[in-house]
Scaffold this active site. Sequence first.
Site, PDB file in Angstrom:
ATOM      1  N   LEU A  33       2.578 -38.453  19.329  1.00 35.55           N
ATOM      2  CA  LEU A  33       1.282 -39.113  19.501  1.00 35.55           C
ATOM      3  C   LEU A  33       0.884 -39.248  20.971  1.00 35.55           C
ATOM      4  O   LEU A  33       1.714 -39.532  21.833  1.00 35.55           O
ATOM      5  CB  LEU A  33       1.316 -40.503  18.847  1.00 35.55           C
ATOM      6  CG  LEU A  33       1.623 -40.524  17.346  1.00 35.55           C
ATOM      7  CD1 LEU A  33       1.497 -41.954  16.798  1.00 35.55           C
ATOM      8  CD2 LEU A  33       0.739 -39.576  16.559  1.00 35.55           C
ATOM      9  N   HIS A  34      -0.393 -39.022  21.236  1.00 38.16           N
ATOM     10  CA  HIS A  34      -0.952 -39.169  22.586  1.00 38.16           C
ATOM     11  C   HIS A  34      -2.257 -39.940  22.497  1.00 38.16           C
ATOM     12  O   HIS A  34      -2.613 -40.439  21.409  1.00 38.16           O
ATOM     13  CB  HIS A  34      -1.132 -37.787  23.241  1.00 38.16           C
ATOM     14  CG  HIS A  34      -1.889 -36.808  22.390  1.00 38.16           C
ATOM     15  ND1 HIS A  34      -3.213 -36.987  22.048  1.00 38.16           N
ATOM     16  CD2 HIS A  34      -1.507 -35.653  21.787  1.00 38.16           C
ATOM     17  CE1 HIS A  34      -3.620 -35.978  21.306  1.00 38.16           C
ATOM     18  NE2 HIS A  34      -2.610 -35.154  21.114  1.00 38.16           N
ATOM     19  N   HIS A  37      -4.681 -39.204  19.529  1.00 43.44           N
ATOM     20  CA  HIS A  37      -4.329 -39.862  18.269  1.00 43.44           C
ATOM     21  C   HIS A  37      -4.657 -41.357  18.355  1.00 43.44           C
ATOM     22  O   HIS A  37      -5.166 -41.954  17.414  1.00 43.44           O
ATOM     23  CB  HIS A  37      -2.826 -39.726  17.999  1.00 43.44           C
ATOM     24  CG  HIS A  37      -2.337 -38.322  17.882  1.00 43.44           C
ATOM     25  ND1 HIS A  37      -1.511 -37.742  18.820  1.00 43.44           N
ATOM     26  CD2 HIS A  37      -2.548 -37.364  16.942  1.00 43.44           C
ATOM     27  CE1 HIS A  37      -1.217 -36.504  18.450  1.00 43.44           C
ATOM     28  NE2 HIS A  37      -1.839 -36.239  17.315  1.00 43.44           N
ATOM     29  N   GLN A  61       1.505 -25.074   7.415  1.00 41.56           N
ATOM     30  CA  GLN A  61       0.378 -24.684   8.265  1.00 41.56           C
ATOM     31  C   GLN A  61       0.821 -23.913   9.504  1.00 41.56           C
ATOM     32  O   GLN A  61       0.006 -23.550  10.338  1.00 41.56           O
ATOM     33  CB  GLN A  61      -0.477 -25.892   8.641  1.00 41.56           C
ATOM     34  CG  GLN A  61       0.164 -26.871   9.604  1.00 41.56           C
ATOM     35  CD  GLN A  61      -0.646 -28.144   9.719  1.00 41.56           C
ATOM     36  OE1 GLN A  61      -0.759 -28.914   8.779  1.00 41.56           O
ATOM     37  NE2 GLN A  61      -1.231 -28.379  10.889  1.00 41.56           N
ATOM     38  N   ASP A 150      -9.980 -30.457  16.957  1.00 39.35           N
ATOM     39  CA  ASP A 150      -9.732 -29.401  15.974  1.00 39.35           C
ATOM     40  C   ASP A 150     -10.995 -29.265  15.125  1.00 39.35           C
ATOM     41  O   ASP A 150     -11.035 -29.679  13.971  1.00 39.35           O
ATOM     42  CB  ASP A 150      -8.518 -29.764  15.132  1.00 39.35           C
ATOM     43  CG  ASP A 150      -7.282 -29.927  16.010  1.00 39.35           C
ATOM     44  OD1 ASP A 150      -6.732 -28.910  16.430  1.00 39.35           O
ATOM     45  OD2 ASP A 150      -6.904 -31.073  16.308  1.00 39.35           O
ATOM     46  N   GLN A 153     -10.987 -27.450  11.746  1.00 36.94           N
ATOM     47  CA  GLN A 153     -10.222 -28.258  10.785  1.00 36.94           C
ATOM     48  C   GLN A 153     -11.090 -29.385  10.213  1.00 36.94           C
ATOM     49  O   GLN A 153     -11.063 -29.662   9.010  1.00 36.94           O
ATOM     50  CB  GLN A 153      -8.991 -28.844  11.483  1.00 36.94           C
ATOM     51  CG  GLN A 153      -8.276 -29.912  10.697  1.00 36.94           C
ATOM     52  CD  GLN A 153      -6.990 -30.348  11.373  1.00 36.94           C
ATOM     53  OE1 GLN A 153      -5.984 -29.644  11.322  1.00 36.94           O
ATOM     54  NE2 GLN A 153      -7.007 -31.491  12.019  1.00 36.94           N
ATOM     55  N   VAL A 176     -10.415 -36.519  23.204  1.00 33.50           N
ATOM     56  CA  VAL A 176      -9.934 -37.263  24.373  1.00 33.50           C
ATOM     57  C   VAL A 176      -9.307 -36.258  25.338  1.00 33.50           C
ATOM     58  O   VAL A 176      -8.546 -35.379  24.917  1.00 33.50           O
ATOM     59  CB  VAL A 176      -8.903 -38.340  23.957  1.00 33.50           C
ATOM     60  CG1 VAL A 176      -8.338 -39.053  25.172  1.00 33.50           C
ATOM     61  CG2 VAL A 176      -9.555 -39.333  22.996  1.00 33.50           C
TER      62      VAL A 176
END
Length: 282
Positions: A33-34, A37, A61, A150, A153, A176
Amino acid sequence: MKIIRSPASMTAWSEGLRREGLTIGFVPTMGALHEGHRSLIRKARLQCDALVVSIFVNPTQFGPREDLTKYPRSISHDRAICRKEGVDVCFEPTVEAMYPTGFQTTVTVPAIARRWEGEARPNHFAGVATVVTKLFGIVRPHQALFGQKDFQQSVVVRQLVKDLNLGIDIVVRPTVREQDGLAMSSRNVYLSPEARSRAVMLYKSLQVGAEVIRTGGRDAKTVRLAMAQVISQESTITTDYLVVCDPRTLEPVSSVNPRVVLLGAVRLGPVRLIDNLLVSVP
Ligand code: AMP
Protein backbone atom coordinates in the site's frame (compact mmCIF):
# COMPACT_ATOMS: atom_id res chain seq x y z
CA MET A 1 -9.27 -4.01 13.06
CA LYS A 2 -10.33 -7.52 12.18
CA ILE A 3 -8.24 -9.67 9.86
CA ILE A 4 -10.45 -12.10 8.00
CA ARG A 5 -9.06 -14.80 5.76
CA SER A 6 -12.03 -16.99 4.96
CA PRO A 7 -14.53 -15.82 2.30
CA ALA A 8 -17.44 -17.32 4.27
CA SER A 9 -16.50 -15.36 7.42
CA MET A 10 -16.13 -12.20 5.35
CA THR A 11 -19.62 -12.58 3.90
CA ALA A 12 -21.09 -13.36 7.33
CA TRP A 13 -19.53 -10.16 8.75
CA SER A 14 -20.91 -8.04 5.90
CA GLU A 15 -24.36 -9.61 6.06
CA GLY A 16 -24.51 -8.84 9.78
CA LEU A 17 -23.85 -5.16 9.10
CA ARG A 18 -26.29 -5.06 6.20
CA ARG A 19 -29.03 -6.42 8.47
CA GLU A 20 -28.34 -3.49 10.79
CA GLY A 21 -28.79 -1.11 7.87
CA LEU A 22 -25.14 -0.02 7.79
CA THR A 23 -23.31 0.84 4.56
CA ILE A 24 -20.13 -0.98 3.59
CA GLY A 25 -17.30 0.63 1.62
CA PHE A 26 -14.71 -1.54 -0.11
CA VAL A 27 -11.21 -0.90 -1.47
CA PRO A 28 -9.74 -3.91 -3.31
CA THR A 29 -5.93 -3.92 -3.46
CA MET A 30 -2.96 -6.18 -4.09
CA GLY A 31 -1.18 -4.78 -1.01
CA ALA A 32 2.17 -2.93 -1.00
CA LEU A 33 0.00 0.00 0.00
CA HIS A 34 1.07 3.56 -0.84
CA GLU A 35 -0.52 7.02 -0.80
CA GLY A 36 -2.66 6.15 -3.84
CA HIS A 37 -4.34 3.31 -1.95
CA ARG A 38 -4.50 5.47 1.12
CA SER A 39 -6.46 8.19 -0.67
CA LEU A 40 -9.08 5.58 -1.65
CA ILE A 41 -9.23 4.25 1.91
CA ARG A 42 -9.63 7.76 3.37
CA LYS A 43 -12.41 8.64 0.96
CA ALA A 44 -14.24 5.38 1.69
CA ARG A 45 -13.87 5.98 5.42
CA LEU A 46 -15.69 9.30 5.05
CA GLN A 47 -18.48 7.92 2.90
CA CYS A 48 -19.43 4.59 4.50
CA ASP A 49 -20.29 3.25 7.95
CA ALA A 50 -17.94 0.28 7.66
CA LEU A 51 -14.81 -0.18 5.60
CA VAL A 52 -13.24 -3.32 4.14
CA VAL A 53 -9.86 -3.37 2.39
CA SER A 54 -8.85 -6.55 0.61
CA ILE A 55 -5.23 -7.53 0.14
CA PHE A 56 -4.93 -10.26 -2.47
CA VAL A 57 -2.25 -10.65 -5.10
CA ASN A 58 -4.48 -12.22 -7.73
CA PRO A 59 -2.49 -14.77 -9.76
CA THR A 60 -4.98 -14.92 -12.62
CA GLN A 61 -4.35 -11.34 -13.70
CA PHE A 62 -0.61 -11.92 -14.19
CA GLY A 63 0.76 -13.24 -17.47
CA PRO A 64 3.21 -16.17 -17.52
CA ARG A 65 6.20 -13.84 -18.00
CA GLU A 66 5.03 -11.26 -15.49
CA ASP A 67 6.09 -10.50 -11.93
CA LEU A 68 3.67 -12.59 -9.80
CA THR A 69 6.35 -14.17 -7.62
CA LYS A 70 8.35 -10.95 -7.37
CA TYR A 71 5.33 -8.70 -6.76
CA PRO A 72 6.13 -6.56 -3.66
CA ARG A 73 4.50 -7.92 -0.50
CA SER A 74 4.48 -6.07 2.80
CA ILE A 75 1.62 -7.38 4.87
CA SER A 76 2.60 -5.93 8.26
CA HIS A 77 3.17 -2.48 6.75
CA ASP A 78 -0.17 -2.78 4.93
CA ARG A 79 -2.04 -3.79 8.07
CA ALA A 80 -0.47 -0.89 9.97
CA ILE A 81 -1.69 1.56 7.31
CA CYS A 82 -5.18 0.03 7.38
CA ARG A 83 -5.28 0.26 11.19
CA LYS A 84 -4.15 3.87 11.10
CA GLU A 85 -6.80 4.79 8.54
CA GLY A 86 -9.62 3.23 10.56
CA VAL A 87 -10.28 0.22 8.35
CA ASP A 88 -12.69 -2.23 10.01
CA VAL A 89 -11.70 -5.39 8.16
CA CYS A 90 -8.59 -6.36 6.27
CA PHE A 91 -9.72 -9.25 4.06
CA GLU A 92 -6.74 -11.45 3.16
CA PRO A 93 -7.94 -14.59 1.40
CA THR A 94 -5.57 -17.32 0.27
CA VAL A 95 -5.24 -18.28 -3.39
CA GLU A 96 -6.73 -21.70 -2.51
CA ALA A 97 -9.79 -20.10 -0.93
CA MET A 98 -10.36 -17.87 -3.94
CA TYR A 99 -9.69 -20.54 -6.56
CA PRO A 100 -10.53 -23.92 -5.04
CA THR A 101 -10.14 -27.10 -7.07
CA GLY A 102 -12.88 -27.19 -9.68
CA PHE A 103 -13.12 -23.40 -10.09
CA GLN A 104 -14.13 -22.66 -13.67
CA THR A 105 -16.01 -19.39 -14.19
CA THR A 106 -14.44 -16.42 -15.97
CA VAL A 107 -15.91 -12.94 -16.32
CA THR A 108 -14.87 -11.09 -19.48
CA VAL A 109 -15.67 -7.58 -20.72
CA PRO A 110 -14.40 -8.10 -24.25
CA ALA A 111 -14.83 -4.77 -26.02
CA ILE A 112 -13.36 -2.56 -23.30
CA ALA A 113 -10.62 -5.05 -22.48
CA ARG A 114 -9.57 -5.60 -26.09
CA ARG A 115 -7.12 -2.74 -26.62
CA TRP A 116 -4.22 -1.13 -24.74
CA GLU A 117 -3.53 -3.05 -21.52
CA GLY A 118 -5.63 -5.89 -22.87
CA GLU A 119 -3.39 -6.16 -25.91
CA ALA A 120 -0.16 -5.87 -23.96
CA ARG A 121 -1.34 -8.26 -21.25
CA PRO A 122 -3.58 -11.01 -22.68
CA ASN A 123 -6.02 -12.42 -20.06
CA HIS A 124 -5.17 -9.62 -17.62
CA PHE A 125 -8.65 -8.10 -17.61
CA ALA A 126 -10.39 -11.47 -17.49
CA GLY A 127 -8.37 -12.07 -14.30
CA VAL A 128 -9.28 -8.63 -12.95
CA ALA A 129 -12.97 -8.84 -13.88
CA THR A 130 -13.29 -12.32 -12.37
CA VAL A 131 -11.55 -11.52 -9.10
CA VAL A 132 -13.41 -8.22 -8.68
CA THR A 133 -16.74 -9.98 -9.28
CA LYS A 134 -15.78 -12.63 -6.72
CA LEU A 135 -14.66 -10.03 -4.19
CA PHE A 136 -17.93 -8.14 -4.66
CA GLY A 137 -19.84 -11.37 -4.07
CA ILE A 138 -17.85 -12.10 -0.92
CA VAL A 139 -17.66 -8.60 0.60
CA ARG A 140 -21.10 -7.42 -0.61
CA PRO A 141 -20.24 -3.73 -0.41
CA HIS A 142 -22.55 -0.82 -1.16
CA GLN A 143 -19.69 1.18 -2.61
CA ALA A 144 -16.29 0.23 -4.06
CA LEU A 145 -13.46 2.64 -4.77
CA PHE A 146 -10.90 2.41 -7.57
CA GLY A 147 -8.05 4.62 -8.78
CA GLN A 148 -8.03 6.53 -12.05
CA LYS A 149 -4.40 5.41 -12.32
CA ASP A 150 -5.71 2.15 -13.81
CA PHE A 151 -8.18 3.87 -16.11
CA GLN A 152 -9.05 0.94 -18.34
CA GLN A 153 -9.56 -1.25 -15.27
CA SER A 154 -12.03 1.26 -13.83
CA VAL A 155 -14.04 1.23 -17.08
CA VAL A 156 -14.03 -2.59 -17.09
CA VAL A 157 -15.32 -2.63 -13.50
CA ARG A 158 -18.07 -0.09 -14.16
CA GLN A 159 -19.20 -2.10 -17.17
CA LEU A 160 -19.35 -5.44 -15.36
CA VAL A 161 -21.25 -3.92 -12.43
CA LYS A 162 -23.78 -2.50 -14.87
CA ASP A 163 -24.04 -5.61 -17.06
CA LEU A 164 -24.37 -8.01 -14.13
CA ASN A 165 -26.75 -5.75 -12.15
CA LEU A 166 -24.49 -5.90 -9.12
CA GLY A 167 -25.94 -2.69 -7.68
CA ILE A 168 -22.61 -1.45 -6.30
CA ASP A 169 -21.71 2.22 -6.49
CA ILE A 170 -18.31 2.48 -8.23
CA VAL A 171 -16.28 5.53 -7.27
CA VAL A 172 -13.13 6.40 -9.24
CA ARG A 173 -10.66 8.69 -7.52
CA PRO A 174 -7.86 10.82 -9.00
CA THR A 175 -4.35 9.48 -9.44
CA VAL A 176 -2.00 10.28 -6.57
CA ARG A 177 1.45 11.30 -7.79
CA GLU A 178 5.00 11.65 -6.51
CA GLN A 179 6.29 15.19 -6.25
CA ASP A 180 7.71 15.17 -9.76
CA GLY A 181 4.41 13.86 -11.18
CA LEU A 182 5.15 10.14 -11.52
CA ALA A 183 1.95 8.21 -10.74
CA MET A 184 2.40 6.22 -7.53
CA SER A 185 2.48 2.48 -8.12
CA SER A 186 3.53 -0.57 -6.14
CA ARG A 187 5.76 -1.41 -9.11
CA ASN A 188 7.76 1.84 -8.90
CA VAL A 189 10.11 0.03 -6.47
CA TYR A 190 11.41 -1.92 -9.49
CA LEU A 191 12.83 1.28 -11.04
CA SER A 192 16.59 1.75 -10.75
CA PRO A 193 17.56 5.25 -9.52
CA GLU A 194 18.45 6.16 -13.09
CA ALA A 195 15.18 4.85 -14.54
CA ARG A 196 13.29 6.54 -11.71
CA SER A 197 14.67 9.93 -12.75
CA ARG A 198 13.38 9.38 -16.30
CA ALA A 199 10.06 7.77 -15.38
CA VAL A 200 8.33 11.14 -15.08
CA MET A 201 8.59 11.55 -18.87
CA LEU A 202 5.39 9.54 -19.27
CA TYR A 203 3.41 12.04 -17.23
CA LYS A 204 5.22 14.90 -18.98
CA SER A 205 4.17 13.56 -22.37
CA LEU A 206 0.53 13.29 -21.26
CA GLN A 207 0.71 16.86 -19.96
CA VAL A 208 2.06 18.04 -23.31
CA GLY A 209 -0.84 16.27 -25.04
CA ALA A 210 -3.32 17.94 -22.67
CA GLU A 211 -1.69 21.31 -23.34
CA VAL A 212 -2.07 20.88 -27.11
CA ILE A 213 -5.80 20.33 -26.52
CA ARG A 214 -6.12 23.22 -24.10
CA THR A 215 -4.53 25.56 -26.61
CA GLY A 216 -7.00 24.60 -29.33
CA GLY A 217 -5.61 21.40 -30.87
CA ARG A 218 -8.49 19.20 -31.99
CA ASP A 219 -6.75 16.72 -34.25
CA ALA A 220 -5.96 13.55 -32.28
CA LYS A 221 -2.99 12.75 -34.50
CA THR A 222 -1.37 16.08 -33.64
CA VAL A 223 -1.89 15.33 -29.95
CA ARG A 224 -0.39 11.84 -30.34
CA LEU A 225 2.65 13.16 -32.19
CA ALA A 226 3.23 15.82 -29.54
CA MET A 227 3.17 13.15 -26.81
CA ALA A 228 5.41 10.80 -28.79
CA GLN A 229 7.91 13.59 -29.37
CA VAL A 230 8.40 14.02 -25.60
CA ILE A 231 9.14 10.32 -25.11
CA SER A 232 11.45 10.20 -28.13
CA GLN A 233 13.80 12.60 -26.33
CA GLU A 234 14.71 9.71 -24.02
CA SER A 235 16.35 6.89 -25.95
CA THR A 236 16.05 4.51 -22.96
CA ILE A 237 12.25 4.69 -22.93
CA THR A 238 10.16 2.68 -25.38
CA THR A 239 6.51 3.46 -25.98
CA ASP A 240 3.88 0.72 -25.86
CA TYR A 241 1.10 3.16 -26.68
CA LEU A 242 0.30 6.86 -26.35
CA VAL A 243 -3.22 7.41 -27.58
CA VAL A 244 -6.25 9.69 -27.54
CA CYS A 245 -9.45 7.81 -26.71
CA ASP A 246 -13.11 8.11 -25.89
CA PRO A 247 -13.20 7.71 -22.08
CA ARG A 248 -16.30 5.48 -22.18
CA THR A 249 -15.41 3.05 -24.97
CA LEU A 250 -11.61 3.43 -24.93
CA GLU A 251 -11.68 3.45 -28.73
CA PRO A 252 -9.25 5.88 -30.37
CA VAL A 253 -10.82 9.11 -31.63
CA SER A 254 -9.73 11.15 -34.62
CA SER A 255 -10.81 14.50 -33.24
CA VAL A 256 -10.90 15.79 -29.69
CA ASN A 257 -14.48 16.46 -28.79
CA PRO A 258 -15.73 16.98 -26.11
CA ARG A 259 -13.88 14.84 -23.61
CA VAL A 260 -10.99 12.43 -24.14
CA VAL A 261 -8.63 10.31 -22.12
CA LEU A 262 -4.95 10.31 -22.98
CA LEU A 263 -3.63 6.83 -22.24
CA GLY A 264 0.02 5.93 -22.10
CA ALA A 265 2.23 2.93 -21.40
CA VAL A 266 6.02 2.91 -21.66
CA ARG A 267 8.88 0.61 -20.79
CA LEU A 268 12.05 1.55 -18.99
CA GLY A 269 14.17 -1.59 -19.28
CA PRO A 270 12.19 -4.34 -17.56
CA VAL A 271 9.71 -1.98 -15.92
CA ARG A 272 6.42 -1.09 -17.57
CA LEU A 273 4.57 2.06 -16.48
CA ILE A 274 1.05 3.21 -17.29
CA ASP A 275 -0.61 6.56 -16.76
CA ASN A 276 -3.46 8.65 -18.15
CA LEU A 277 -5.07 12.08 -18.14
CA LEU A 278 -8.71 12.97 -18.69
CA VAL A 279 -9.04 16.13 -20.74
CA SER A 280 -12.18 18.16 -21.39
CA VAL A 281 -12.33 20.60 -24.25
CA PRO A 282 -12.49 24.07 -22.74
P1 AMP B 1 -3.39 -2.32 -6.87
O1 AMP B 1 -2.99 -2.63 -5.47
O2 AMP B 1 -2.27 -1.87 -7.74
O3 AMP B 1 -4.23 -3.42 -7.49
O4 AMP B 1 -4.37 -1.07 -6.77
C1 AMP B 1 -5.50 -1.08 -5.95
C2 AMP B 1 -6.32 0.15 -6.24
O5 AMP B 1 -5.54 1.31 -5.97
C3 AMP B 1 -6.76 0.24 -7.70
O6 AMP B 1 -8.08 0.74 -7.77
C4 AMP B 1 -5.77 1.23 -8.28
O7 AMP B 1 -6.26 1.93 -9.40
C5 AMP B 1 -5.58 2.16 -7.09
N1 AMP B 1 -4.33 2.92 -7.23
C6 AMP B 1 -3.10 2.43 -7.51
N2 AMP B 1 -2.21 3.43 -7.64
C7 AMP B 1 -2.90 4.58 -7.46
C8 AMP B 1 -2.55 5.97 -7.48
N3 AMP B 1 -1.31 6.38 -7.71
N4 AMP B 1 -3.53 6.87 -7.25
C9 AMP B 1 -4.80 6.48 -7.01
N5 AMP B 1 -5.19 5.19 -6.97
C10 AMP B 1 -4.27 4.25 -7.19
